[in-house]
Design an enzyme around this catalytic site. Sequence first.
Site, PDB file in Angstrom:
ATOM      1  N   GLY A   1      35.574  51.033  42.685  1.00  0.00           N
ATOM      2  CA  GLY A   1      35.416  50.338  41.402  1.00  0.00           C
ATOM      3  C   GLY A   1      34.019  49.762  41.284  1.00  0.00           C
ATOM      4  O   GLY A   1      33.455  49.294  42.271  1.00  0.00           O
TER       5      GLY A   1
ATOM      6  N   GLY B   1      33.414  49.419  48.476  1.00  0.00           N
ATOM      7  CA  GLY B   1      34.344  48.423  48.994  1.00  0.00           C
ATOM      8  C   GLY B   1      35.034  48.963  50.237  1.00  0.00           C
ATOM      9  O   GLY B   1      34.589  49.968  50.818  1.00  0.00           O
TER      10      GLY B   1
ATOM     11  N   GLY C   1      37.668  50.714  50.756  1.00  0.00           N
ATOM     12  CA  GLY C   1      38.099  52.114  50.690  1.00  0.00           C
ATOM     13  C   GLY C   1      36.938  53.056  50.963  1.00  0.00           C
ATOM     14  O   GLY C   1      37.016  53.952  51.817  1.00  0.00           O
ATOM     15  N   THR C   2      35.836  52.854  50.245  1.00  0.00           N
ATOM     16  CA  THR C   2      34.665  53.730  50.381  1.00  0.00           C
ATOM     17  C   THR C   2      34.036  53.575  51.766  1.00  0.00           C
ATOM     18  O   THR C   2      33.606  54.563  52.383  1.00  0.00           O
ATOM     19  CB  THR C   2      33.629  53.377  49.287  1.00  0.00           C
TER      20      THR C   2
ATOM     21  N   ASP D   1      36.220  41.718  44.500  1.00  0.00           N
ATOM     22  CA  ASP D   1      37.369  41.060  45.141  1.00  0.00           C
ATOM     23  C   ASP D   1      36.963  40.207  46.346  1.00  0.00           C
ATOM     24  O   ASP D   1      37.754  39.378  46.803  1.00  0.00           O
ATOM     25  CB  ASP D   1      38.383  42.109  45.616  1.00  0.00           C
TER      26      ASP D   1
ATOM     27  N   ARG E   1      49.771  24.276  24.363  1.00  0.00           N
ATOM     28  CA  ARG E   1      50.405  25.436  24.989  1.00  0.00           C
ATOM     29  C   ARG E   1      50.061  25.516  26.471  1.00  0.00           C
ATOM     30  O   ARG E   1      49.093  24.923  26.926  1.00  0.00           O
ATOM     31  CB  ARG E   1      49.873  26.725  24.354  1.00  0.00           C
TER      32      ARG E   1
ATOM     33  N   MET F   1      41.691  39.471  38.539  1.00  0.00           N
ATOM     34  CA  MET F   1      41.738  40.569  39.528  1.00  0.00           C
ATOM     35  C   MET F   1      41.597  40.029  40.949  1.00  0.00           C
ATOM     36  O   MET F   1      41.568  38.824  41.169  1.00  0.00           O
ATOM     37  CB  MET F   1      40.635  41.575  39.217  1.00  0.00           C
ATOM     38  N   GLY F   2      41.468  40.941  41.894  1.00  0.00           N
ATOM     39  CA  GLY F   2      41.275  40.536  43.290  1.00  0.00           C
ATOM     40  C   GLY F   2      42.107  41.321  44.275  1.00  0.00           C
ATOM     41  O   GLY F   2      42.041  41.073  45.470  1.00  0.00           O
ATOM     42  N   ARG F   3      42.948  42.232  43.762  1.00  0.00           N
ATOM     43  CA  ARG F   3      43.888  42.985  44.615  1.00  0.00           C
ATOM     44  C   ARG F   3      44.709  42.030  45.470  1.00  0.00           C
ATOM     45  O   ARG F   3      45.351  41.141  44.931  1.00  0.00           O
ATOM     46  CB  ARG F   3      43.136  44.010  45.470  1.00  0.00           C
TER      47      ARG F   3
HETATM   48  O1  F6P Z   1      38.733  46.433  43.622  1.00  0.00           O
HETATM   49  C1  F6P Z   1      38.241  46.056  42.373  1.00  0.00           C
HETATM   50  C2  F6P Z   1      39.328  46.065  41.345  1.00  0.00           C
HETATM   51  O2  F6P Z   1      38.765  45.667  40.117  1.00  0.00           O
HETATM   52  C3  F6P Z   1      40.539  45.227  41.700  1.00  0.00           C
HETATM   53  O3  F6P Z   1      40.338  43.847  41.492  1.00  0.00           O
HETATM   54  C4  F6P Z   1      41.597  45.843  40.793  1.00  0.00           C
HETATM   55  O4  F6P Z   1      42.892  45.672  41.314  1.00  0.00           O
HETATM   56  C5  F6P Z   1      41.211  47.305  40.800  1.00  0.00           C
HETATM   57  O5  F6P Z   1      39.852  47.366  41.167  1.00  0.00           O
HETATM   58  C6  F6P Z   1      41.402  47.990  39.475  1.00  0.00           C
HETATM   59  O6  F6P Z   1      41.130  49.338  39.637  1.00  0.00           O
HETATM   60  P1  F6P Z   1      40.988  50.361  38.417  1.00  0.00           P
HETATM   61  O7  F6P Z   1      39.546  50.326  37.983  1.00  0.00           O
HETATM   62  O8  F6P Z   1      41.350  51.660  38.996  1.00  0.00           O
HETATM   63  O9  F6P Z   1      41.888  49.915  37.322  1.00  0.00           O
END
Ligand code: F6P
Length: 359
Positions: A10, A114, A116-117, A139, A174, A181-183
């Site tokens: 990403g 990140g 993964g890569t 993240d 409200r 985000m952040g996984r």
């Molecule tokens: O790892 C970065 C991130 O933006 C995460 O925070 C999120 O869960 C994921 O990538 C979203 O991925 P995609 O771009 O495939 O929707």
Amino acid sequence: MRIAISTGGGDAPGLNAVIRAVVLSALQRGWEVLGIQRGFGGLLGDAQVVPVTRETVRGITHLGGTILGTTNRGNPFAWPVTRPDGVVEEVDRSDEVLDGFRQLTLDAMIVVGGDGTLQIGKRLGEKGLPLVGVPKTIDNDVRGTVITFGFDTAVNTATDAIDKLHSTAESHQRVFVVEVMGRHAGWIALNSGLAGTADVILLPEIPFDIERVCDKIRQREADGRRFSIVVAAEGATPVGGELVFQQGTAPGRVARLGGIGERVADQIEARTGKETRSVVLGHLQRGGSPTTFDRLLALRFGAAAVRAVEAGQFGQMVALDPPHIVTVPLEEALHGHSGVPLDHDSIQTARDLGISLGD
Ligand code: F6P
């Protein structure tokens, strides 16, 4: 020397600053730089390999995204191939990456990505590809470095959104649930929630009890504070509960985290009777111009990656170990979970400030 650079996974604000620093530092040494487009795709015929010059990297430090393109579906060890019968199979094309590298008579590759890569980079390194990694992700979930670039910008974006929601939440009395985000790491939620003065912060590292969340909202109501802001990390889960994924039916669609904010909002409204809305910040957090902090970190990482190539430190990743940029073995950086440690002072700070963590 002839080196290549690629950006994978990403995107994150600061990628272009890394590219600029790598290219200028390499040219300074009389080296040549090729850009592998779309992760490793350029070496697999899925995208191109292009020369990257001083001209190419002019004026890009402040730009979000990556001029090389990226993908988070480009693992050469599990490359998706659609068979004639429509079935998608994963094929190991890693040898082709090495062949492509040799055919281009490259001496080294800098891979920005990140976990993964970088994991892919580590495996390619084990197969003989001389590679240096640069950690990136909004993240902040890569070990071995105190921080990744892109994170600061994402936190700023989330904080700004929380700031903006305060006035409308207060005007309408409200509750707002902001999903960030952040996984599986709560760094964005914790930092933006603290900086944006959230009332409740839900982290993947601390399973929450919805009743505790509602208690905090009721307590504020009793104190005359008739609005509340809840920040929920996309990877947050209730005690004994499961991760929430986005619904989607497209063929081959990969499960994506998302939806916990809406779920929490529904439960808050049902239990407290307070009108509750949810907002998903989503990919806004990946966009925009990198903050000064991210630009500097990215530029320092890029220049340090070229120095690492020069020193032959392959299989390593550049990292921030304040005040220095160091290199650490990819092996070390990819080992274990890198969420918020439960003894982190920011968690204690949130508790000291009366912010509920839902536990
Ligand atoms: O790892 C970065 C991130 O933006 C995460 O925070 C999120 O869960 C994921 O990538 C979203 O991925 P995609 O771009 O495939 O929707």
